[in-house]
Design a protein around this motif. Structure first.
Motif, PDB file in Angstrom:
ATOM      1  N   ARG A 192       0.620  -1.370   0.070  1.00  0.00           N
ATOM      2  CA  ARG A 192       0.018  -0.029  -0.201  1.00  0.00           C
ATOM      3  C   ARG A 192       0.616   1.262   0.065  1.00  0.00           C
ATOM      4  O   ARG A 192       0.526   2.340  -0.557  1.00  0.00           O
ATOM      5  N   GLU A 193       2.175   1.198   0.761  1.00  0.00           N
ATOM      6  CA  GLU A 193       2.805   2.484   0.825  1.00  0.00           C
ATOM      7  C   GLU A 193       3.387   2.789  -0.538  1.00  0.00           C
ATOM      8  O   GLU A 193       3.703   3.849  -1.059  1.00  0.00           O
ATOM      9  N   VAL A 206      -2.231 -14.255  -7.094  1.00  0.00           N
ATOM     10  CA  VAL A 206      -1.136 -13.497  -6.484  1.00  0.00           C
ATOM     11  C   VAL A 206      -1.466 -11.906  -6.868  1.00  0.00           C
ATOM     12  O   VAL A 206      -1.597 -10.989  -6.102  1.00  0.00           O
ATOM     13  N   LEU A 207      -1.956 -11.900  -8.091  1.00  0.00           N
ATOM     14  CA  LEU A 207      -2.186 -10.469  -8.693  1.00  0.00           C
ATOM     15  C   LEU A 207      -3.607 -10.211  -8.251  1.00  0.00           C
ATOM     16  O   LEU A 207      -3.889  -8.971  -8.018  1.00  0.00           O
ATOM     17  N   LYS A 208      -4.570 -11.018  -8.196  1.00  0.00           N
ATOM     18  CA  LYS A 208      -5.804 -10.512  -7.757  1.00  0.00           C
ATOM     19  C   LYS A 208      -5.806 -10.464  -6.090  1.00  0.00           C
ATOM     20  O   LYS A 208      -6.324  -9.204  -5.897  1.00  0.00           O
ATOM     21  N   ASN A 209      -5.084 -11.084  -5.531  1.00  0.00           N
ATOM     22  CA  ASN A 209      -4.929 -10.640  -4.121  1.00  0.00           C
ATOM     23  C   ASN A 209      -4.176  -9.272  -3.601  1.00  0.00           C
ATOM     24  O   ASN A 209      -4.924  -8.587  -3.036  1.00  0.00           O
ATOM     25  N   ALA A 210      -3.417  -8.900  -4.718  1.00  0.00           N
ATOM     26  CA  ALA A 210      -2.866  -7.504  -4.640  1.00  0.00           C
ATOM     27  C   ALA A 210      -3.834  -6.484  -5.057  1.00  0.00           C
ATOM     28  O   ALA A 210      -3.935  -5.363  -4.407  1.00  0.00           O
ATOM     29  N   ILE A 211      -4.646  -6.715  -5.928  1.00  0.00           N
ATOM     30  CA  ILE A 211      -5.895  -5.866  -6.328  1.00  0.00           C
ATOM     31  C   ILE A 211      -6.694  -5.832  -5.162  1.00  0.00           C
ATOM     32  O   ILE A 211      -6.961  -4.516  -4.967  1.00  0.00           O
ATOM     33  N   GLY A 240      -9.175   3.276  -2.206  1.00  0.00           N
ATOM     34  CA  GLY A 240      -7.891   2.570  -2.346  1.00  0.00           C
ATOM     35  C   GLY A 240      -6.889   3.122  -3.140  1.00  0.00           C
ATOM     36  O   GLY A 240      -7.041   4.177  -3.933  1.00  0.00           O
ATOM     37  N   ALA A 241      -5.688   2.688  -3.454  1.00  0.00           N
ATOM     38  CA  ALA A 241      -4.546   3.120  -4.120  1.00  0.00           C
ATOM     39  C   ALA A 241      -4.778   3.183  -5.447  1.00  0.00           C
ATOM     40  O   ALA A 241      -3.954   4.190  -6.084  1.00  0.00           O
TER      41      ALA A 241
END
Length: 187
Positions: free
Chosen positions: A65-66, A88-93, A103-104
């Motif tokens: 997030r930073e 892993v990509l879906k989790n980051a999203i 959100g970011a």
């Protein structure tokens, strides 16, 4: 104006062709753009609201997030796992979609590209990633696409940065993100 683009790679494999594609984006970034390849997606726990508590967010998710908070734009690299986006990509999203509505990704340009072994280059997974990041608030550049088929053969002995066609296309993707950030800032 220097533009910071955060690259997220949906493959954890050390020799991943999508990781190599991201490394190429770092090297090929035009003047005024910096592509940062985020390291550490494997350490981020699956998103769970019970652990997404202010002051107690897991350290790996907080680092993501930073880094995303410092970014002006995002470049996602997605292989295709069983016809869709890697977990892993879906989790980051999912982590970057929170807090809800702030959100970011919110209001920031996002491009999704990638390579896969199949004849379509992972296009289904990349479409799913565009959908998810758009719902998460990102401004998806729908017309910016790069799906490279036959990765195992094409990049068997050539790094993507050394493939003239791929390098030119990837440079164009990063340039379009850079331009879009300028347009958003000017608006």
């Amino acid at each position: 104006m220097s533009v910071r683009i955060l690259a997220l790679v949906g493959s954890l494999r050390a020799g991943s062709h999508n990781r190599q594609l991201a490394e190429a984006a770092v090297k090929l970034a035009p003047e005024g753009a910096e592509v940062e390849l985020f390291e550490g997606l494997a350490e981020i726990p699956f998103y769970n609201e019970d652990i997404d508590v202010e002051g107690n967010v897991p350290a790996a998710a907080a680092r993501l997030r930073e880094a995303a908070g410092r970014a002006d734009a995002f470049l996602l690299f997605s292989p295709e796992y069983n016809g869709t986006i890697p977990a892993v990509l879906k989790n980051a999203i999912d982590w970057l979609s929170r807090p809800y509505g702030a959100g970011a990704f919110t209001g920031k340009p996002v491009a999704v590209v990638g390579t896969a072994y199949g004849q379509f280059g992972g296009v289904w997974a990349q479409d799913d990633a565009r959908k998810a990041v758009g719902i998460a608030g990102g401004t998806v550049l729908e017309d910016v696409k790069l799906s490279i088929p036959g990765s195992v053969v094409r990049f068997a002995e050539t790094h993507p940065v050394d493939d003239a066609e791929v390098a030119a296309q990837l440079t164009e993707v990063v340039s379009r993100l850079h331009t879009q950030v300028g347009e958003v800032t000017a608006a």
